[in-house]
Each structure stands twice: as structure tokens, then as C-alpha cells.
Design a protein around this motif. Structure first.
Motif, PDB file in Angstrom:
ATOM      1  N   LYS A  24     122.158  40.832-125.156  1.00  0.00           N
ATOM      2  CA  LYS A  24     121.415  40.592-126.339  1.00  0.00           C
ATOM      3  C   LYS A  24     120.143  39.522-125.964  1.00  0.00           C
ATOM      4  CE  LYS A  24     125.221  41.061-129.592  1.00  0.00           C
ATOM      5  NZ  LYS A  24     126.235  40.474-130.543  1.00  0.00           N
ATOM      6  N   GLU A  42     127.482  40.600-124.655  1.00  0.00           N
ATOM      7  CA  GLU A  42     127.274  39.779-125.437  1.00  0.00           C
ATOM      8  C   GLU A  42     125.616  39.135-124.666  1.00  0.00           C
ATOM      9  OE1 GLU A  42     126.479  36.833-128.265  1.00  0.00           O
ATOM     10  OE2 GLU A  42     127.720  38.609-128.229  1.00  0.00           O
ATOM     11  N   HIS A  85     119.975  44.990-125.052  1.00  0.00           N
ATOM     12  CA  HIS A  85     120.910  45.405-125.924  1.00  0.00           C
ATOM     13  C   HIS A  85     120.091  46.165-126.744  1.00  0.00           C
ATOM     14  CE1 HIS A  85     123.464  45.213-129.517  1.00  0.00           C
ATOM     15  NE2 HIS A  85     124.535  44.897-128.604  1.00  0.00           N
TER      16      HIS A  85
END
Length: 627
Positions: A170, A167, A304
Motif C-alpha cells: 500500500k 500491507e 497495491h
């Protein structure tokens, strides 16, 4: 030069050269992980040391003989040109010897660290029953079990924060390549000479769109000219097109580089980034886009996005990647312990490259970019977030909310010492605790907040108004993405503490925090406030022990080193969070932004504190960096 002198010089110089070559060949050897015993044997032998001493003695005798020749011992047979030639050769020979000495010392240090590592590795094997039981098996089994043991060690390194890396990636910008850094210098140079905000943000509304358009065209022209000067072939292709719209991709790429670099390095481009983000904000207006006929904005390149394009997102869940990108702190560790951790990190780094190079089109540079970007984020957290953790630890260990020490009470009263709040000891303790936890959570998700801030600033449907906020003309713009994320962070901090003290208002889009850019700039100051305090508190014993006179001064003035530490902490926890720094409760007080205003106000008065000389002795210069 006489034949005898020439022959003597060549013979001595060749002999010295051979000796120096032997020294380098014998000693510049770095033992690998599997060569610990061989390195130990080589380091223990006295052959190298004796050879170095012989080489040094030979070098001294050679140098003296050449120096005698050059200084006039055979002046009657030598011309001035010959003397000068000999002097130059003497200098070259001395330089060669110095390089050999430095190389030998570096090799000795490396061998010593290898010995330490081999010793620790051997001790670990003795303590591990699996390692002793595997001695009877073949070498391939040993290697596979060693690899599995390493993987287990790397998995143990992974923390809770690391498991959220997928996460986090990103919002981790991709590190710039060497080629991109060359282009970065072009964009920073262009912004440094530009007067964009001085020409555009003025109290004159007629012809504003034309002024913006003219300034944007000028910046693009300067950028094109600098590219021609830097890389003629690339610049030729760029200027071959008469219209800037035909080079849309190039300009988007250049401005994205500047944005990405700034997020990775918040302390850089402190004046240029403001111009950059404001000119991109103006370029997003529909009227300006119609005049420019193209857009200057494109999404930021993140880790990402980069890995998803290569279908290699599984790399982010590999424990080896976490071990290869983690930070290593020297605090509270011996040198061998730090060296051991560095060796372990280096092994993980090399194994990641061996594992993923060639998969999904990943090159060695791609692997290094990904791991370097993640490491940059980890070091950002260490430098910015960890001081909050350290101050929280000081608060927990040095103060008790239920026990009040008369000399170190945290209670504050309205009007006392400039305070605008009134709290007893327990209330102030939890007020400081929740503020530090809030700052810690903000900095932990700071890259995410920065991405959201740029989304708010560069949203073409989110217009701004130019207003006088009391600190000049500023762009007032709403920040819905930042507001939502801050509400989530405040809720998390409230849950950790148990209850909330003071106001939970976040100023956004008003005269205190006009836009998301000001919000980001405001919270990059936290580490500049806390780091100097933490460094001073950490180094008190070190600087006092070095100077007996300083020890006497601290004892007489403050009552000892620990009393000095408590005084600094107590003063900061009281008056760094007392609601001061403004002339009304709306601008300061207990609101989210007012807490940071109070801390800055305390920093502005540091020179008046009795312990200010102690700060200076620890290397403190100011709470702010260079622009």
C-alpha cells in the motif's frame, strides 16, 4: 587500386570475416539450466580454443599484409586515396576482431557460471532422496517434481517481513515506465529553473495569494512549453486549450510523477522536491484553488492500487514473487554461491512472468513494473535499514553491558568531550541500543511514513504559519498522522528493549522540526551516517593487508586492526549519542530528534579524529551525497 592488390585484399578480408563469423557462431552460446552437461562438454573441448588461436594468427597475418600495403610496400602502384581506403579497412577489421574477442570472453565467463550452477544442482540432487527415487519415472513426472521442489525452495526464501508484503504494498510507489521518465525530466527541469520559494516565502504578507497564483501559472506555462519542445504532437493538444484548468489531468499526472520518483529515490531531487511539495501545499489552499479553478494534487500510484485495479492482489502472496524480488548480498559468500542465488532469482523472475502474463489483463511490462517496484523497496531497506542491524550487531558482539573494559568503556559525563548527558557504561549501552532499534523501525516503515507525511502536508484543512525558526523563514505545520505513527514505533522499540532511557518527545510542528517534510528529510540522513562507518569497519583488514606500511602504522598507532575497530566503535557509541549538537536540552539532549542531532555533530568532527585517514583510505569522501 591495381587489380592484383584489390584481389589480394578482398581474398584476405573475406577469409578473416568468415573466420570471425565462425568464432561468434560457435562460442556465443549460453547454456540453459537443462544444458549443464552439454555446456561442460563444449567448454572442455579444445576445438574452440584452437579455432580462436588460428583466427588470431590469421588476423595478425592479414593485418600485417594490409599494413605493409598501406604503409608503402606498394606505394609506387597506389594513390593516396587507395592508401587511406586500406587504412580505414584495417581499422574496421581490427575493431571486428576486438568485438569477437570480447564476445568470446563474455561467453566463456557465462559458460563457466553455468558449469558452476550445473555442478551445484547435481550435488543437490545427490543429497535429495526424492530426486534419486524419481529417476525411474517418465520425464513429465520429473519436470513436475522439479517444479514442486523449486516451489518449496522459494517458500523457504520467504521471511517474516515478506509475509507482510500485502500491507507494505500500500506504501510502495509504482516504478516509473520509460515514457514516464521522459516526462520526469520535464518536471525536474521546470522545478530547477523555478524560484518559487524565493518569491513566495518572504516576510511580506500583502498580496501573498496573488504571488502564489502567479508563480503556479508560471510553472504550468514552463511545463507546457517544455512539453511542446519535447513532444510536439502532445504539446499541440495541450496548448490547444487556452485555460490550464482544461488540462487538470495532465498537470496532476506530472506532479504525481515527481512525488513518486522522489520516494523511490530519496537521494535524488534534493532541492527540486522541496519546491514541488511546497507549491502543491499552497495549491491546496481554498483561496488558491478558486483562483486556479482546478487542483494539482492526486493520490500516489502504489503497487497495491495498481494490482487491485486489475484484481491481482493474490500475486503478492506468491512465494515466487518474494524469491524474484529479494535482495542478494555478496557479503561473506563466494562467487559461485552468489551466482547460484542469482540464477535462482532469475528463474523465479521468469516463472512469475510466465504465470501471470495474460491474467487480469497483466502484460509483461505490468509484471516487470510490479516486481521492479517491490525490488526497489527491498533494496531501499538493504541500503538504509540494514546498516542499523549491522551496528546493533557490533554493539552486541563487541560490548557487554555488565562488563566494563577500561579501555573501551561507554560511560559519558556532562561536559566531557562536549557531552550534555551523564550515563554509566550500562546505561549508555542500552541508550545506544534503543536508539539504533528505533532508527531501524523508522526506516523499515519509511515509505509508510513518507505517504503519511504527504497526507499531512497536502491536507487542505491543515494550514501552516510562516515563522522565523532561527534558521530562516520556515512553514510551521502540525503533523497528526506522523505523530500517531511515531508513537506506535516508539512503543514497539520500547517493548523490544524492555525499558526506556531518556526523553520520548518527538519534535513536530515547532522550530526544531517545522513540518512533516523536514521530518522526512531528517531521517533520510541515518543511512548517510551509518553506511560510511560500516564500510570502513568492514574493509579494515582488506586495506591493511594490501599495504605493509599501513599495517605497521596501525600497529604502532592503534595497537592493531581489532583495537582500531574497537576505538572507532567506542568513540561513535559514546559521542555520537551524548546529547551534543545544540546549546540547550530542548534542541538536543536525549529526545528522539536530539539523538540524531548528536550523531550529526559527531560526523561534523570526523576530520579531527586520529583515525580519519583510515576512513579516507576506504573510499570515504563525506557523510553527505550530491544535491
Amino acid at each position: 587500386m591495381p587489380p592484383k592488390s584489390e584481389k589480394l585484399f578482398k581474398r584476405k578480408a573475406d577469409g578473416s570475416k568468415r573466420l570471425l563469423t565462425d568464432i561468434l557462431n560457435d562460442n556465443v552460446v549460453i547454456a540453459g539450466d537443462d544444458d549443464g552437461k552439454e555446456a561442460a562438454h563444449k567448454a572442455e573441448s579444445s576445438h574452440d580454443k584452437a579455432e580462436i588461436m588460428d583466427a588470431k594468427n590469421t588476423e595478425i597475418s592479414d593485418s600485417k599484409e594490409i599494413e605493409q600495403i598501406a604503409s608503402g610496400a606498394m606505394a609506387e602502384q597506389l594513390s593516396k586515396e587507395d592508401v587511406k581506403t586500406l587504412e580505414n579497412r584495417l581499422k574496421a577489421l581490427s575493431t571486428t576482431w576486438e568485438k569477437a574477442r570480447l564476445n568470446f570472453e563474455a561467453s566463456a565467463r557465462e559458460i563457466k557460471s553455468q558449469l558452476e550452477f550445473a555442478k551445484r544442482d547435481e550435488e543437490a540432487k545427490k543429497l535429495d532422496p526424492k530426486a534419486t527415487s524419481s529417476n525411474s519415472k517418465d520425464s513429465s513426472t520429473k519436470d513436475s517434481k522439479a517444479t514442486e521442489a523449486d516451489d518449496d525452495d522459494f517458500e523457504a526464501v520467504v521471511t517474516v517481513d515478506d509475509t507482510q508484503l500485502l500491507e507494505r504494498s500500500k506504501y510502495i510507489p509504482l516504478r516509473l515506465t520509460l515514457e514516464e521518465r521522459k516526462f520526469l525530466r520535464l518536471i525536474t527541469s521546470t522545478l530547477e529553473v523555478s524560484e518559487y520559494t524565493d518569491r513566495v516565502d518572504i516576510a511580506r504578507y500583502s498580496g501573498r495569494a496573488k504571488r502564489i497564483y502567479a508563480q503556479l501559472k508560471e510553472i504550468c506555462a514552463i511545463l507546457s512549453g517544455l512539453l511542446v519542445a519535447c513532444d510536439y504532437k502532445a504539446g499541440q493538444k495541450l496548448v490547444a486549450n487556452d485555460e490550464f484548468a482544461e488540462n487538470e489531468e495532465f498537470f496532476q499526472y506530472m506532479f504525481e510523477l515527481g512525488r513518486r520518483y522522489k520516494i523511490l529515490n530519496p537521494e535524488r531531487m534534493r532541492s527540486a522536491y522541496g519546491k514541488l511539495i511546497y507549491l502543491l501545499q499552497d495549491s491546496q489552499a481554498e483561496e488558491i484553488r478558486e483562483m486556479m479553478e482546478f487542483s494539482l494534487v492526486r493520490p500516489l500510484q502504489s503497487v497495491h492500487v495498481f494490482l487491485s485495479e486489475k484484481k491481482m492482489l493474490r500475486m503478492l502472496s506468491d512465494p515466487l514473487v518474494h524469491a524474484a524480488t529479494r535482495t542478494i548480498s555478496q557479503r561473506g559468500k563466494s562467487r559461485p554461491e552468489v551466482q547460484y542465488e542469482l540464477q535462482k532469482k532469475r528463474r523465479a523472475y521468469n516463472r512469475v512472468k510466465d504465470k501471470y502474463i495474460g491474467e487480469g489483463g497483466m502484460s509483461e511490462q505490468d509484471c516487470e513494473l510490479v516486481m521492479g517496484s517491490i525490488a526497489d523497496n527491498n533494496y531501499f531497506l538493504q541500503f538504509n535499514r540494514d546498516p542499523c542491524d549491522e551496528m546493533i550487531e557490533f554493539l552486541k558482539t563487541k560490548f557487554d553491558p555488565d562488563t566494563v573494559d577500561g579501555n573501551y568503556s561507554l560511560s559519558i559525563g556532562y561536559g566531557s568531550g562536549g557531552a550534555r548527558l551523564s550515563h554509566n557504561h550500562k546505561t549508555q549501552y542500552y541508550f545506544v541500543m534503543q536508539t539504533l532499534m528505533l532508527w531501524r523501525d523508522i526506516l523499515h516503515d519509511f515509505y509508510r511514513l513518507w505517504f503519511l507525511a504527504e497526507d499531512d502536508l497536502l491536507n487542505p484543512n491543515n494550514a501552516y504559519r510562516l515563522r522565523n525558526t532561527g534558521q530562516g523563514l520556515n512553514r510551521i505545520q502540525s503533523s497528526p498522522n506522523i505523530a500517531r505513527e511515531m508513537s506506535r514505533i516508539i512503543h514497539t522499540a520500547r517493548t523490544k528493549v524492555g525499558y526506556w532511557i531518556g526523553s520520548s518527545v518527538v519534535h513536530l510542528g515547532d522550530h526544531n522540526v517545522p513540518n512533516a517534510f523536514m521530518f522526512i528529510d531528517k531521517y533520510t540522513q541515518i543511512s548517510r551516517i551509518l553506511n560510511p562507518i560500516c564500510i570502513t569497519l568492514r574493509r579494515l583488514e582488506e586495506i591493511i593487508s594490501e599495504k605493509p606500511g599501513l599495517q605497521k602504522y596501525v600497529d604502532d598507532t592503534f595497537g592493531g586492526c581489532e583495537a582500531l575497530r574497537m576505538r572507532i566503535l567506542c568513540d561513535f557509541f559514546r559521542h555520537g549519542f551524548d546529547g551534543s549538537g545544540a546549546d540547550n536540552f530542548f534542541d538536543a539532549g536525549s529526545c528522539i530528534d536530539g539523538r540524531l542531532t548528536s550523531a550529526w555533530n559527531w560526523c561534523s568532527l570526523i576530520h579531527k579524529k586520529p583515525y580519519y585517514p583510515i576512513f579516507q583510505m576506504t573510499g570515504f569522501a563525506s557523510f553527505d551525497g550530491q544535491f
